[in-house]
Design a protein around this motif. Sequence first.
Motif, short mmCIF file in Angstrom:
data_model
loop_
_atom_site.label_atom_id
_atom_site.label_comp_id
_atom_site.label_asym_id
_atom_site.label_seq_id
_atom_site.Cartn_x
_atom_site.Cartn_y
_atom_site.Cartn_z
N THR A 212 -19.35 16.54 1.21
CA THR A 212 -18.93 17.79 0.14
C THR A 212 -19.50 19.21 0.41
OG1 THR A 212 -18.80 15.91 -1.43
CG2 THR A 212 -19.06 18.07 -2.34
N GLU A 213 -20.76 19.24 0.61
CA GLU A 213 -21.35 20.59 0.72
C GLU A 213 -20.59 21.25 1.72
OE1 GLU A 213 -25.59 22.73 1.91
OE2 GLU A 213 -25.66 20.68 1.23
N GLU A 214 -20.35 20.52 2.88
CA GLU A 214 -19.57 21.17 4.12
C GLU A 214 -18.20 21.46 3.89
OE1 GLU A 214 -17.99 19.95 8.49
OE2 GLU A 214 -19.14 18.51 7.37
N LEU A 215 -17.84 20.80 2.92
CA LEU A 215 -16.21 20.90 2.66
C LEU A 215 -16.20 21.95 1.67
CD1 LEU A 215 -13.19 20.13 3.01
CD2 LEU A 215 -13.54 18.20 1.16
N ASP A 216 -17.03 22.21 0.77
CA ASP A 216 -17.11 23.42 -0.25
C ASP A 216 -17.20 24.81 0.72
OD1 ASP A 216 -16.76 21.94 -2.30
OD2 ASP A 216 -18.95 21.76 -3.18
N GLU A 217 -18.07 24.60 1.69
CA GLU A 217 -18.13 25.67 2.56
C GLU A 217 -16.88 26.30 3.35
OE1 GLU A 217 -21.44 24.96 4.94
OE2 GLU A 217 -23.02 25.30 3.42
N ARG A 218 -16.42 25.30 3.74
CA ARG A 218 -15.00 25.41 4.63
C ARG A 218 -13.94 25.95 3.65
NH1 ARG A 218 -14.00 22.77 9.28
NH2 ARG A 218 -11.75 22.27 8.65
N ILE A 219 -13.89 25.65 2.32
CA ILE A 219 -12.94 26.09 1.22
C ILE A 219 -13.31 27.38 1.00
CG2 ILE A 219 -12.10 25.64 -1.01
CD1 ILE A 219 -12.79 22.68 -0.95
N ALA A 220 -14.51 27.72 0.78
CA ALA A 220 -14.87 29.17 0.70
C ALA A 220 -14.52 30.14 1.60
CB ALA A 220 -16.29 29.35 0.46
N ARG A 221 -14.64 29.52 2.82
CA ARG A 221 -14.35 30.51 4.19
C ARG A 221 -12.86 30.53 4.20
NH1 ARG A 221 -18.47 27.56 6.74
NH2 ARG A 221 -16.70 26.13 7.88
N ARG A 222 -12.12 29.56 3.89
CA ARG A 222 -10.47 29.57 3.98
C ARG A 222 -10.22 30.58 2.75
NH1 ARG A 222 -6.48 24.55 3.76
NH2 ARG A 222 -7.37 24.26 5.93
N THR A 223 -10.72 30.17 1.79
CA THR A 223 -10.27 31.20 0.57
C THR A 223 -10.62 32.62 0.98
OG1 THR A 223 -10.66 29.69 -0.86
CG2 THR A 223 -10.60 31.85 -1.78
N ASP A 224 -11.69 33.04 1.52
CA ASP A 224 -11.95 34.45 1.87
C ASP A 224 -10.87 35.13 2.93
OD1 ASP A 224 -14.17 34.63 0.19
OD2 ASP A 224 -15.50 34.09 1.72
N LEU A 225 -10.68 33.83 3.91
CA LEU A 225 -9.77 34.45 5.01
C LEU A 225 -8.42 34.64 4.34
CD1 LEU A 225 -9.39 34.90 7.96
CD2 LEU A 225 -8.85 32.30 8.23
N MET A 226 -7.94 33.87 3.59
CA MET A 226 -6.47 34.24 2.88
C MET A 226 -6.44 35.56 2.29
SD MET A 226 -5.73 30.46 1.04
CE MET A 226 -5.34 29.00 2.07
N PHE A 227 -7.59 35.96 1.57
CA PHE A 227 -7.52 37.22 1.04
C PHE A 227 -7.56 38.37 2.03
CE2 PHE A 227 -7.65 34.92 -2.65
CZ PHE A 227 -7.23 35.68 -3.69
N GLU A 228 -8.29 37.97 3.03
CA GLU A 228 -8.42 39.15 4.33
C GLU A 228 -6.97 39.21 4.75
OE1 GLU A 228 -11.71 37.76 6.51
OE2 GLU A 228 -13.19 37.94 4.94
N LEU A 229 -6.33 38.13 4.92
CA LEU A 229 -5.12 38.29 5.86
C LEU A 229 -4.10 38.69 5.30
CD1 LEU A 229 -5.44 34.63 7.79
CD2 LEU A 229 -5.72 36.79 8.69
N GLY A 230 -4.07 38.96 3.84
CA GLY A 230 -3.14 39.35 3.09
C GLY A 230 -2.25 38.67 2.11
N LEU A 231 -3.05 37.65 1.40
CA LEU A 231 -2.47 36.95 0.46
C LEU A 231 -1.64 37.72 -0.71
CD1 LEU A 231 -1.76 34.12 -0.70
CD2 LEU A 231 -4.07 34.14 -1.78
N VAL A 232 -2.41 38.87 -1.17
CA VAL A 232 -1.87 39.59 -2.19
C VAL A 232 -0.61 40.41 -1.73
CG1 VAL A 232 -2.18 41.58 -3.54
CG2 VAL A 232 -4.09 39.95 -3.10
N ASP A 233 -0.44 40.78 -0.56
CA ASP A 233 0.79 41.24 0.06
C ASP A 233 1.96 40.08 -0.08
OD1 ASP A 233 -0.43 43.76 0.33
OD2 ASP A 233 -0.88 43.44 2.40
N GLU A 234 1.54 38.95 0.49
CA GLU A 234 2.34 37.93 0.61
C GLU A 234 2.96 37.56 -0.78
OE1 GLU A 234 1.71 34.17 3.28
OE2 GLU A 234 1.45 33.41 1.33
N VAL A 235 2.25 37.58 -1.94
CA VAL A 235 2.66 37.46 -2.97
C VAL A 235 3.55 38.28 -3.64
CG1 VAL A 235 1.83 36.96 -5.62
CG2 VAL A 235 0.55 35.91 -3.72
#
Length: 326
Positions: A212-235
């Motif tokens: 669980t702890e490792e997966l939470d960290e992966r979710i946090a990194r994935r979420t940060d990356l999505m916003f860095e890659l342009g999720l807002v522009d995609e929306v």
Amino acid sequence: MRTDTSGEHTHRPDRLPLRPIAVVGPTATGKSDLGLALAETLGGEIVNIDAMQQYRGMDIGTAKLSPAERRSIPHHQLDVLDVTETATVARYQQAATADVEAILERGHVPIVVGGSMMYVQALLDEWQFPATDPQVRAKWEAMLESEGLDAIHRALRHADPAAAATILPTDGRRMVRALEVVELTGQPFAASQPVIGDPRWGTVVLGVDRATEELDERIARRTDLMFELGLVDEVHELIGAGLREGVTARRAIGYAQVLAYIDGEYDRDAARERTFIGTRRYVRRQRSWFRRDPRIHWLDGADPRLLESALRVVQDTRTSTVPPAG
């Protein structure tokens, strides 16, 4: 084993009867990577079983593999819906069933990859769906739209307390469907749910999870990356394609939060945090759902020999049982 440009595989490592492999489990555990590795090794084609990856243009927020990342392996049920269309389990079941059977006919291995819980059970258990009525559905959808989630949840508690206790109070669409089924059938919503039995086509079901702890960290990194890659522009681009008019697409985790940010309900940091929290909550629900399925062979996504472990399960399962007729 990779495909060539024609989509043909050069060989399979054995001549055992062809059976699909499903790779399921919570978000961000490494299912896509394992699916690709299995497809390359066994001569497979991938069938997506993530509801939101069916939508064209919803790429960053769903962590959809790019065409280059797919390694020339055929992928099915990706980019098959516009954001204005409603994703339904029934449509997916029919289309994915046709894909799986066509792949088997070609002599390839269907690798079903994703974590949409009801889609998995609908495909593997041949779920027979209760009738639907547009007028009844429209009545409950109008209540959801005008009065909100709390009103729909109260109505469901009155009509079917057991369903209200098991469906997340934030899952408006599923509550609407439960109310429709109860009204049309006079039976509790649970009576329409599929029964877990032998998986269709003798499918080998692999589950990928992590601590669980490792997966939470992966979710946090994935979420940060999505916003860095342009999720807002995609929306923003998807708004132009009709995202706000869609019933299911606009409610996807990440997209709903960014829409609220664009509408000024909260700032970008809050959108990112709410996306992380929503994903983490969804992961807990996925884990609870899949862990109840005794057919799943669980694997540790952090295992450096994950592919070897998966292949061992596939080999052992395929040699010990005979696949039932599809």
